[in-house]
Write a protein that holds these residues in place. Structure first.
Motif, mmCIF file in Angstrom:
data_model
loop_
_atom_site.group_PDB
_atom_site.id
_atom_site.type_symbol
_atom_site.label_atom_id
_atom_site.label_comp_id
_atom_site.label_asym_id
_atom_site.label_seq_id
_atom_site.Cartn_x
_atom_site.Cartn_y
_atom_site.Cartn_z
ATOM 1 N N LEU A 126 -3.550 7.168 -2.883
ATOM 2 C CA LEU A 126 -3.392 5.813 -2.167
ATOM 3 C C LEU A 126 -3.111 4.854 -3.401
ATOM 4 O O LEU A 126 -3.983 5.092 -4.395
ATOM 5 C CB LEU A 126 -4.208 5.627 -1.340
ATOM 6 C CG LEU A 126 -4.230 6.006 0.200
ATOM 7 C CD1 LEU A 126 -4.698 7.437 0.318
ATOM 8 C CD2 LEU A 126 -4.896 5.180 1.237
ATOM 9 N N ALA A 127 -2.548 3.760 -3.456
ATOM 10 C CA ALA A 127 -2.378 2.820 -4.685
ATOM 11 C C ALA A 127 -1.863 1.668 -3.766
ATOM 12 O O ALA A 127 -1.553 1.386 -2.651
ATOM 13 C CB ALA A 127 -1.438 3.278 -5.350
ATOM 14 N N LEU A 128 -2.510 0.373 -4.598
ATOM 15 C CA LEU A 128 -1.905 -0.956 -4.092
ATOM 16 C C LEU A 128 -1.056 -1.309 -5.446
ATOM 17 O O LEU A 128 -1.574 -1.577 -6.532
ATOM 18 C CB LEU A 128 -3.141 -1.842 -3.949
ATOM 19 C CG LEU A 128 -3.794 -1.533 -2.718
ATOM 20 C CD1 LEU A 128 -5.332 -2.281 -2.744
ATOM 21 C CD2 LEU A 128 -3.063 -1.934 -1.407
ATOM 22 N N GLY A 169 1.832 -6.262 -10.700
ATOM 23 C CA GLY A 169 1.969 -4.769 -11.031
ATOM 24 C C GLY A 169 0.887 -4.136 -10.387
ATOM 25 O O GLY A 169 0.533 -4.302 -9.307
ATOM 26 N N LEU A 170 0.901 -2.572 -10.911
ATOM 27 C CA LEU A 170 -0.197 -1.759 -10.233
ATOM 28 C C LEU A 170 -1.658 -2.282 -10.115
ATOM 29 O O LEU A 170 -2.319 -2.494 -11.265
ATOM 30 C CB LEU A 170 0.041 -0.266 -10.705
ATOM 31 C CG LEU A 170 -0.708 0.738 -10.344
ATOM 32 C CD1 LEU A 170 -0.507 0.921 -8.796
ATOM 33 C CD2 LEU A 170 -0.787 2.002 -11.066
ATOM 34 N N LEU A 171 -2.268 -2.452 -9.208
ATOM 35 C CA LEU A 171 -3.683 -2.967 -9.171
ATOM 36 C C LEU A 171 -4.642 -1.902 -9.011
ATOM 37 O O LEU A 171 -5.626 -1.958 -9.705
ATOM 38 C CB LEU A 171 -3.947 -3.999 -7.875
ATOM 39 C CG LEU A 171 -3.005 -4.996 -7.830
ATOM 40 C CD1 LEU A 171 -3.343 -6.289 -6.623
ATOM 41 C CD2 LEU A 171 -2.860 -5.996 -9.236
ATOM 42 N N LEU A 212 0.781 -1.309 0.100
ATOM 43 C CA LEU A 212 0.060 0.144 0.121
ATOM 44 C C LEU A 212 0.744 1.255 0.010
ATOM 45 O O LEU A 212 1.814 1.292 0.939
ATOM 46 C CB LEU A 212 -0.755 -0.098 1.320
ATOM 47 C CG LEU A 212 -1.799 1.348 1.634
ATOM 48 C CD1 LEU A 212 -2.884 1.598 0.387
ATOM 49 C CD2 LEU A 212 -2.288 1.155 2.648
ATOM 50 N N GLY A 213 0.527 2.174 -1.049
ATOM 51 C CA GLY A 213 1.418 3.394 -0.931
ATOM 52 C C GLY A 213 0.381 4.522 -0.558
ATOM 53 O O GLY A 213 -0.645 4.762 -1.296
ATOM 54 N N ILE A 214 1.032 5.454 0.167
ATOM 55 C CA ILE A 214 0.362 6.833 0.732
ATOM 56 C C ILE A 214 1.279 7.923 0.452
ATOM 57 O O ILE A 214 2.369 8.002 0.782
ATOM 58 C CB ILE A 214 0.192 6.501 2.174
ATOM 59 C CG1 ILE A 214 -0.798 5.204 2.590
ATOM 60 C CG2 ILE A 214 -0.596 7.749 2.622
ATOM 61 C CD1 ILE A 214 -0.888 4.873 3.889
ATOM 62 N N VAL A 250 -9.340 1.951 -3.152
ATOM 63 C CA VAL A 250 -8.526 1.224 -3.812
ATOM 64 C C VAL A 250 -8.475 -0.393 -3.526
ATOM 65 O O VAL A 250 -8.253 -1.288 -4.150
ATOM 66 C CB VAL A 250 -7.039 1.562 -3.424
ATOM 67 C CG1 VAL A 250 -6.692 2.997 -4.083
ATOM 68 C CG2 VAL A 250 -6.616 1.890 -2.120
ATOM 69 N N LEU A 251 -8.732 -0.757 -2.204
ATOM 70 C CA LEU A 251 -9.163 -1.792 -1.887
ATOM 71 C C LEU A 251 -10.360 -2.595 -2.408
ATOM 72 O O LEU A 251 -10.152 -3.730 -3.201
ATOM 73 C CB LEU A 251 -9.539 -2.243 -0.166
ATOM 74 C CG LEU A 251 -8.286 -1.812 0.876
ATOM 75 C CD1 LEU A 251 -8.576 -1.513 2.214
ATOM 76 C CD2 LEU A 251 -6.981 -3.111 0.666
#
Length: 339
Positions: free
Chosen positions: A18-20, A26-28, A7-9, A65-66
């Motif tokens: 925010l990203a997973l 890769g990037l979800l 998880l990126g914040i 994002v989840l």
């Protein structure tokens, strides 16, 4: 190493991102909330308002994002967050949330340098560069040229001595009454103008080094405005000339850095990297030099969580700076070479 979900914040200034990122797939998913509307009335970012808005947005963005990734909190293997540089209060929101969540989930946490996120963001593209390469970082208050030999291996080649390119865009737009955010407004108006009608300097174009300076260019515009009240067509031509001056200097220095380093790959990252005139100049210059330019996807040029998740995943893979949650610090001022 087995694939991990990171998880990126990102909360360094006026975007909550925010990203997973899955190291195997890769990037979800990623989501960004921009605070442009919030700060528009003030003509610039108000730090206290920015911090409060990060608090409001971070949980809904996490849920988003989840859901997009089809994942749950229990699936997160690590959390990366922007620890600096940036606004102290804004950074504290992201850092506090990341550390608390990591503690609850019992997963490692990775403090990430904001500019490292930008610098590595082109590696998320379908056709990424490979190490080593030269990077032109043109993000907010930063204009730097770096030699990048690997993750965490950054050598400064040159940087601005005063205003960054992005700052010069924003301040000049404000002088011309173009509204907020100024840089994109100026670039759009420049497309309707003709460069050359006004004469502006190209600061340090022939300095013989890889340093930049843009405060004098802003002052030159101020002098023109004071001597002559510009009409709409004047403003378009002045914007076109201003943009041409910055693009010429950035392109010349970046190409000089490639030549001096002997490398054939140039990475351009940061918000100003989305400027179409700059991209055209760099592409043409690189092609003539037998080199190639790499950019992040347009949606990843501005601040976002995807670049932080990716940088965190790379650091975890290499065993760099990961730590257990609990007790944290932010670094509003942080030299990239100290990462």
């Amino acid at each position: 190493m087995a694939a991990m979900l990171v998880l990126g914040i990102e909360s360094s200034c006026d975007e909550t991102g925010l990203a997973l990122y899955d190291s195997g797939r890769g990037l979800l998913a990623h989501a960004v909330h921009s605070q442009i509307d919030l700060h528009e009335a003030y003509g610039g970012v108000v730090p206290e308002l920015a911090s409060r808005d990060h608090v409001r947005r971070i949980v809904p963005l996490l849920r988003k994002v989840l859901a997009e990734a089809g994942a749950g909190l229990a699936d997160i293997d690590a959390i990366a967050y922007t620890a600096g540089p940036g606004l102290a209060g804004a950074l504290l929101v992201g850092a506090g949330f990341a550390e608390a969540l990591a503690c609850a989930l019992k997963v490692p946490v990775v403090p990430v340098h904001h500019l490292e996120g930008h610098l590595l963001s082109p590696l998320l593209s379908a056709d990424p560069p490979c190490f080593p390469f030269v990077a032109l970082l043109v993000s907010g208050g930063h204009t730097q040229l770096m030699r990048v030999s690997g993750v965490g291996q950054y050598a400064l080649l040159g940087e601005t001595l005063d205003d960054a390119a992005g700052e010069a865009f924003d301040k000049t737009a404000k002088l011309l009454g173009l509204g907020y955010p100024g840089g994109p407004q100026l670039a759009r108006l420049a497309e309707r103008g003709q460069a050359g009608r006004f004469s502006l300097p190209r600061p340090m174009l022939h300095s013989g080094d890889l340093s930049f300076s843009f405060s004098g260019l802003k002052t030159a515009v101020l002098t023109l405005v004071r001597n002559r009240e510009p009409g709409d067509s004047d403003k378009a031509d002045l914007c076109a000339e201003f943009q041409a001056a910055i693009v010429e200097v950035l392109a010349a220095k970046a190409l000089a850095a490639l030549k001096a380093s002997g490398l054939k790959q140039l990475v351009v990252a940061g918000g100003v990297g989305a400027n179409r005139a700059l991209r055209a100049a760099l592409d043409a210059g690189a092609q003539a030099a037998g080199a190639r330019v790499f950019y992040p996807e347009m949606e990843l040029c501005t601040d976002n969580g995807a670049m932080i998740a990716f940088a965190g995943a790379q650091r975890l893979t290499l065993g760099l700076t990961a730590k257990a949650a609990g007790g944290f610090g932010i670094r509003p001022r942080w030299n990239l070479q100290e990462t």
